[in-house]
Design a protein around this motif. Structure first.
Motif, short mmCIF file in Angstrom:
data_model
loop_
_atom_site.label_atom_id
_atom_site.label_comp_id
_atom_site.label_asym_id
_atom_site.label_seq_id
_atom_site.Cartn_x
_atom_site.Cartn_y
_atom_site.Cartn_z
N ASN A 1 46.68 56.26 75.90
CA ASN A 1 46.09 56.21 77.23
C ASN A 1 47.22 56.47 78.23
OD1 ASN A 1 45.31 55.03 79.82
ND2 ASN A 1 43.54 54.26 78.75
N SER B 1 43.56 54.59 74.37
CA SER B 1 43.10 55.97 74.20
C SER B 1 42.36 56.41 75.46
CB SER B 1 42.19 56.07 72.98
OG SER B 1 41.06 55.25 73.15
N SER B 2 41.90 57.65 75.43
CA SER B 2 41.10 58.18 76.54
C SER B 2 39.93 58.96 75.96
CB SER B 2 41.95 59.08 77.44
OG SER B 2 42.36 60.23 76.73
N SER C 1 36.70 61.85 77.31
CA SER C 1 35.92 62.56 78.32
C SER C 1 34.87 63.40 77.62
CB SER C 1 36.81 63.44 79.21
OG SER C 1 37.34 64.53 78.48
N LEU D 1 39.16 51.59 78.36
CA LEU D 1 39.99 51.92 77.21
C LEU D 1 41.44 51.56 77.47
CD1 LEU D 1 38.45 55.39 76.24
CD2 LEU D 1 38.00 53.15 75.22
N THR E 1 37.33 57.06 80.33
CA THR E 1 38.44 56.16 80.04
C THR E 1 38.38 54.87 80.86
OG1 THR E 1 39.81 58.06 79.46
CG2 THR E 1 40.96 55.98 79.90
N LYS E 2 38.30 54.98 82.16
CA LYS E 2 38.25 53.78 83.01
C LYS E 2 36.92 53.03 82.89
CE LYS E 2 41.79 55.12 86.29
NZ LYS E 2 42.14 55.43 87.66
#
Length: 134
Positions: A115, A39-40, A42, A36, A31-32
């Protein structure tokens, strides 16, 4: 047009050890690094026969789990579903979820919206051993 490019496997730190589980559990938060905004994302790789140690739920975030390799099972509230490659499971806010890998392991992408910003813990409730029964 602005964009962000990152290689999930090469550019993102593996924080799997922070989950206090199998030594080869892989968890990479994108995400970081991808910057974003709405949204996120992983990536998780769960070793064969291993159950992710925590179940969790969100107050506001909807998540989609996409199986990119392997398979296993997912517990969604009280229902257990079988997972295979390219299955996608949408889980709405307020629903508990957990997952385990089958004999070939489980690799998933988890997409969430909205997010959760700088302090995502305000939105999540997690319990170690939530899915304790077989």
């Amino acid at each position: 047009m602005p964009f962000t490019l990152r290689n999930i496997k090469e550019d993102l730190e593996d924080v799997g050890a922070a989950f206090d589980g199998a030594p080869d559990l892989e968890f990479r938060a994108a995400t970081k690094p991808l910057e974003l905004e709405s949204s996120s994302l992983s990536y998780q790789r769960i070793p064969p026969g291993y159950r992710f140690p925590y179940g969790h739920t969100h107050l506001t975030q909807e998540e989609v789990y996409v199986v990119v390799r392997g398979g296993g099972r997912m517990k969604v509230d009280d229902e257990i579903v079988e997972l295979r490659e390219w299955d996608a499971v949408r889980v709405p806010p307020g629903t508990w979820r957990g997952y385990e890998a089958g004999p070939n392991g489980l690799e998933i992408l988890v997409i969430g919206a909205p997010n959760l910003g700088e302090d995502p813990r305000e939105d999540v409730d997690g319990r170690r051993g939530w899915w304790a029964e077989a």
